[in-house]
Design a protein around this motif. Sequence first.
Motif, PDB file in Angstrom:
ATOM      1  N   THR A 106       0.859  -1.403  -0.167  1.00  0.00           N
ATOM      2  CA  THR A 106       0.167  -0.062   0.403  1.00  0.00           C
ATOM      3  C   THR A 106       0.452   1.182  -0.134  1.00  0.00           C
ATOM      4  O   THR A 106       1.729   1.329  -0.276  1.00  0.00           O
ATOM      5  CB  THR A 106      -1.095   0.252   1.419  1.00  0.00           C
ATOM      6  N   VAL A 107       0.097   2.393   0.306  1.00  0.00           N
ATOM      7  CA  VAL A 107       1.162   3.682   0.478  1.00  0.00           C
ATOM      8  C   VAL A 107       1.925   4.294   2.016  1.00  0.00           C
ATOM      9  O   VAL A 107       3.005   4.007   2.028  1.00  0.00           O
ATOM     10  CB  VAL A 107       0.195   5.141  -0.059  1.00  0.00           C
ATOM     11  N   HIS A 108       0.931   3.516   2.772  1.00  0.00           N
ATOM     12  CA  HIS A 108       1.722   3.878   4.012  1.00  0.00           C
ATOM     13  C   HIS A 108       2.342   2.918   5.129  1.00  0.00           C
ATOM     14  O   HIS A 108       1.706   1.289   4.526  1.00  0.00           O
ATOM     15  CB  HIS A 108       0.677   3.924   5.211  1.00  0.00           C
ATOM     16  N   SER A 109       3.486   3.392   5.159  1.00  0.00           N
ATOM     17  CA  SER A 109       4.573   2.417   5.448  1.00  0.00           C
ATOM     18  C   SER A 109       4.249   1.209   7.324  1.00  0.00           C
ATOM     19  O   SER A 109       4.425   0.239   6.896  1.00  0.00           O
ATOM     20  CB  SER A 109       5.824   2.811   5.923  1.00  0.00           C
ATOM     21  N   GLY A 110       3.336   2.111   7.550  1.00  0.00           N
ATOM     22  CA  GLY A 110       2.696   1.070   9.218  1.00  0.00           C
ATOM     23  C   GLY A 110       2.107   0.693   8.674  1.00  0.00           C
ATOM     24  O   GLY A 110       1.698  -1.087   9.085  1.00  0.00           O
ATOM     25  N   PRO A 129       3.197  -1.284  -3.819  1.00  0.00           N
ATOM     26  CA  PRO A 129       3.297   0.071  -4.780  1.00  0.00           C
ATOM     27  C   PRO A 129       4.162   1.180  -4.195  1.00  0.00           C
ATOM     28  O   PRO A 129       4.241   2.439  -5.221  1.00  0.00           O
ATOM     29  CB  PRO A 129       2.486  -0.189  -5.724  1.00  0.00           C
ATOM     30  N   ASN A 130       4.526   1.032  -3.309  1.00  0.00           N
ATOM     31  CA  ASN A 130       4.840   2.844  -2.596  1.00  0.00           C
ATOM     32  C   ASN A 130       5.565   2.603  -0.754  1.00  0.00           C
ATOM     33  O   ASN A 130       6.366   2.727  -1.625  1.00  0.00           O
ATOM     34  CB  ASN A 130       3.749   3.942  -2.349  1.00  0.00           C
ATOM     35  N   ALA A 131       4.656   1.927  -0.319  1.00  0.00           N
ATOM     36  CA  ALA A 131       4.881   1.926   1.275  1.00  0.00           C
ATOM     37  C   ALA A 131       6.537   1.464   0.871  1.00  0.00           C
ATOM     38  O   ALA A 131       7.138   0.341   0.887  1.00  0.00           O
ATOM     39  CB  ALA A 131       4.585   1.050   1.958  1.00  0.00           C
ATOM     40  N   GLY A 132       7.526   2.820   1.730  1.00  0.00           N
ATOM     41  CA  GLY A 132       8.972   2.468   2.162  1.00  0.00           C
ATOM     42  C   GLY A 132       9.632   2.113   3.167  1.00  0.00           C
ATOM     43  O   GLY A 132      11.044   1.415   3.247  1.00  0.00           O
ATOM     44  N   ALA A 133       8.350   1.708   4.258  1.00  0.00           N
ATOM     45  CA  ALA A 133       8.902   0.907   5.144  1.00  0.00           C
ATOM     46  C   ALA A 133      10.258   0.056   5.549  1.00  0.00           C
ATOM     47  O   ALA A 133      10.520  -0.588   4.776  1.00  0.00           O
ATOM     48  CB  ALA A 133       7.694   0.230   6.392  1.00  0.00           C
ATOM     49  N   SER A 151      12.493   2.765  -0.875  1.00  0.00           N
ATOM     50  CA  SER A 151      12.893   2.170   0.410  1.00  0.00           C
ATOM     51  C   SER A 151      12.809   3.751   1.366  1.00  0.00           C
ATOM     52  O   SER A 151      13.716   4.706   0.471  1.00  0.00           O
ATOM     53  CB  SER A 151      14.267   1.309   0.926  1.00  0.00           C
ATOM     54  N   ASN A 152      12.098   3.636   1.968  1.00  0.00           N
ATOM     55  CA  ASN A 152      11.844   5.061   2.964  1.00  0.00           C
ATOM     56  C   ASN A 152      13.580   6.045   2.687  1.00  0.00           C
ATOM     57  O   ASN A 152      13.950   7.404   2.526  1.00  0.00           O
ATOM     58  CB  ASN A 152      11.314   5.449   4.577  1.00  0.00           C
ATOM     59  N   TRP A 153      14.570   5.163   3.258  1.00  0.00           N
ATOM     60  CA  TRP A 153      16.594   5.441   3.548  1.00  0.00           C
ATOM     61  C   TRP A 153      16.549   5.870   2.384  1.00  0.00           C
ATOM     62  O   TRP A 153      17.064   7.596   1.652  1.00  0.00           O
ATOM     63  CB  TRP A 153      16.631   4.060   3.642  1.00  0.00           C
ATOM     64  N   LYS A 177       5.375  11.524  12.790  1.00  0.00           N
ATOM     65  CA  LYS A 177       6.480  10.745  13.892  1.00  0.00           C
ATOM     66  C   LYS A 177       5.273   9.083  13.380  1.00  0.00           C
ATOM     67  O   LYS A 177       4.939   9.091  13.823  1.00  0.00           O
ATOM     68  CB  LYS A 177       6.352  10.957  14.911  1.00  0.00           C
ATOM     69  N   TYR A 178       6.250   9.118  12.509  1.00  0.00           N
ATOM     70  CA  TYR A 178       6.117   7.535  11.667  1.00  0.00           C
ATOM     71  C   TYR A 178       7.293   6.618  10.768  1.00  0.00           C
ATOM     72  O   TYR A 178       7.786   7.621  11.039  1.00  0.00           O
ATOM     73  CB  TYR A 178       4.763   6.949  11.475  1.00  0.00           C
ATOM     74  N   ALA A 179       7.664   5.296  10.418  1.00  0.00           N
ATOM     75  CA  ALA A 179       8.592   5.315  10.003  1.00  0.00           C
ATOM     76  C   ALA A 179       9.308   5.594   8.492  1.00  0.00           C
ATOM     77  O   ALA A 179      10.126   5.918   8.230  1.00  0.00           O
ATOM     78  CB  ALA A 179       7.588   3.660   9.666  1.00  0.00           C
ATOM     79  N   ALA A 180       7.819   6.076   8.012  1.00  0.00           N
ATOM     80  CA  ALA A 180       8.078   7.047   7.029  1.00  0.00           C
ATOM     81  C   ALA A 180       9.020   8.104   6.941  1.00  0.00           C
ATOM     82  O   ALA A 180      10.536   8.488   7.035  1.00  0.00           O
ATOM     83  CB  ALA A 180       7.175   7.315   5.557  1.00  0.00           C
ATOM     84  N   GLY A 181       8.298   8.825   8.095  1.00  0.00           N
ATOM     85  CA  GLY A 181       9.408   9.826   8.326  1.00  0.00           C
ATOM     86  C   GLY A 181      10.817   9.800   9.186  1.00  0.00           C
ATOM     87  O   GLY A 181      11.758  10.306   8.787  1.00  0.00           O
ATOM     88  N   PHE A 231       6.940  14.569   3.899  1.00  0.00           N
ATOM     89  CA  PHE A 231       5.036  14.946   4.083  1.00  0.00           C
ATOM     90  C   PHE A 231       5.138  14.798   2.580  1.00  0.00           C
ATOM     91  O   PHE A 231       5.540  14.339   1.134  1.00  0.00           O
ATOM     92  CB  PHE A 231       4.950  16.250   4.323  1.00  0.00           C
ATOM     93  N   ALA A 232       3.847  14.112   2.505  1.00  0.00           N
ATOM     94  CA  ALA A 232       3.332  13.102   0.965  1.00  0.00           C
ATOM     95  C   ALA A 232       1.730  13.498   0.870  1.00  0.00           C
ATOM     96  O   ALA A 232       1.304  13.674   1.900  1.00  0.00           O
ATOM     97  CB  ALA A 232       3.455  12.320   0.917  1.00  0.00           C
ATOM     98  N   GLY A 233       1.336  14.011  -0.123  1.00  0.00           N
ATOM     99  CA  GLY A 233       0.042  14.089  -0.243  1.00  0.00           C
ATOM    100  C   GLY A 233      -1.103  15.221   0.415  1.00  0.00           C
ATOM    101  O   GLY A 233      -0.289  16.324   0.542  1.00  0.00           O
ATOM    102  N   GLY A 258      11.274  13.959  -2.433  1.00  0.00           N
ATOM    103  CA  GLY A 258      10.583  14.164  -3.845  1.00  0.00           C
ATOM    104  C   GLY A 258       9.039  13.784  -3.695  1.00  0.00           C
ATOM    105  O   GLY A 258       8.146  15.433  -4.361  1.00  0.00           O
ATOM    106  N   PHE A 259       8.056  13.373  -2.168  1.00  0.00           N
ATOM    107  CA  PHE A 259       6.900  13.272  -2.447  1.00  0.00           C
ATOM    108  C   PHE A 259       6.153  14.779  -1.844  1.00  0.00           C
ATOM    109  O   PHE A 259       5.482  14.889  -2.055  1.00  0.00           O
ATOM    110  CB  PHE A 259       6.748  11.886  -1.294  1.00  0.00           C
ATOM    111  N   LEU A 260       7.512  15.637  -1.799  1.00  0.00           N
ATOM    112  CA  LEU A 260       6.715  16.649  -1.067  1.00  0.00           C
ATOM    113  C   LEU A 260       5.674  17.304  -2.035  1.00  0.00           C
ATOM    114  O   LEU A 260       5.015  18.773  -1.692  1.00  0.00           O
ATOM    115  CB  LEU A 260       7.886  17.632  -0.451  1.00  0.00           C
ATOM    116  N   VAL A 307       5.028   9.848  -9.440  1.00  0.00           N
ATOM    117  CA  VAL A 307       5.663   9.139  -8.854  1.00  0.00           C
ATOM    118  C   VAL A 307       5.213   7.548  -8.907  1.00  0.00           C
ATOM    119  O   VAL A 307       5.136   6.266  -8.591  1.00  0.00           O
ATOM    120  CB  VAL A 307       6.598   9.045  -7.852  1.00  0.00           C
ATOM    121  N   TYR A 308       3.694   8.177  -8.009  1.00  0.00           N
ATOM    122  CA  TYR A 308       2.966   7.133  -7.545  1.00  0.00           C
ATOM    123  C   TYR A 308       2.514   5.679  -8.492  1.00  0.00           C
ATOM    124  O   TYR A 308       2.156   4.855  -9.245  1.00  0.00           O
ATOM    125  CB  TYR A 308       2.083   7.777  -6.872  1.00  0.00           C
ATOM    126  N   ALA A 309       1.918   7.279  -9.921  1.00  0.00           N
ATOM    127  CA  ALA A 309       1.200   6.290 -11.483  1.00  0.00           C
ATOM    128  C   ALA A 309       2.190   5.010 -11.488  1.00  0.00           C
ATOM    129  O   ALA A 309       2.131   3.574 -12.120  1.00  0.00           O
ATOM    130  CB  ALA A 309       0.730   7.426 -12.030  1.00  0.00           C
TER     131      ALA A 309
END
Length: 393
Positions: A106-110, A129-133, A151-153, A177-181, A231-233, A258-260, A307-309
Amino acid sequence: MQKKQTLLSIAAMTLIAAAPTAWAQAQAQTQGKLKVGFMLPATGTFASLGTAIDNGFRLYVTEQGGKIAGREVEYVRVDDESDPAKATDNVNKLIKRDNVDVIVGTVHSGVAMAMAKAAKESGTLLLVPNAGAAAVTGAMCAPNIFRSSFSNWQPGYAMGEVAAKKGHKKIVTITWKYAAGDETVKGFKDAFEKAGGSVVKELSLPFPNVEFQALLTEIAATKPDAVFTFFAGGGAVKFVKDYAAAGLKKTIPLYGSGFLTDGTLEAQGADAEGLFTALHYADNLNNKRDQAFRLAYAKTYKLQPDVYAVQGYDAGQMLGIGLNATKGDAKNINGFAQALRSAKIDSPRGSFTLSKSHNPVQDFYLRKVVGKENVVEGIASKSLADPGLGCKM
Ligand code: PHB
């Protein structure tokens, strides 16, 4: 006699030559439809990201005549709301109730971490297809789990190198404050501090909050050389607008993964102009593959892709590569994985390969916002691979 034998052997050869396709067709028929379970956000701050992924994936399948490896594709969809608390229940709807062949999300890492756990336990194919956890292609890696994104890194690291090269020494970071950030900031810090800079303050707020005011005041008081952010979205739209409205854009350069500024420029308008970010995609790559993709996407959806597409489209391509190798068998994880591990994926972003832990090894572009586009300034980091820490398989 001679003639009869020749005729016979021609007939036999024809049969043998025809056999693989006939066999594959028969096989595809007994396998039935290929059930793809989308678990994506349809509501909340990441809703538009989920739509773009869905669009990209379907575009690929449509280009294949609606079939992958001879099997007609059928979709089931769950709105995960980017809510980790509901993630296990949601992914089990796809695995246990709908009995899908493959999960895309999905999108969200958590949320993705809960999905990876369920996929690992059930052996169901999972394409992220997105989440970088980090954990998805790190500690939780598995032969049946693949990522078409990053990956988020990675984008954090690429931007850390750029910020150091620009001569900045003192930087403040701000994110959810979560894995992606956390992991994006970790990537940034790894590169920036290795090059002699220092991150003097790490600011954050809970996901998906967008009350940035107190933190912006703190940034103004700290007076760093620059700010780095993830930040994203919807949250990215508001952050860029608030940063400008607080008067900070004129005095303290703002850098981001770049998600910004991806999929957000229409809404951000002039407040995003000139921002520098790093990502594995940009709007003017001008390679043939990307031009064809952008044209097809714009025709189909009356929208420019982001990028998501691309990540959705490439999840489709990866599924195609894997299932073509297994003749449509989604249970043949070894065959599927082997094909992808040696594949060069012909992406609109530029071609990429997968690391041992199944994360893209890819170029990260330095982009600058010009009007409604993220325009390439150069390569921020070439063939950047996530370290894949903790992955054993
Ligand atoms: C994530 O949660 O991993 C995430 C979400 C949105 C992005 C990138 C990463 O744009």
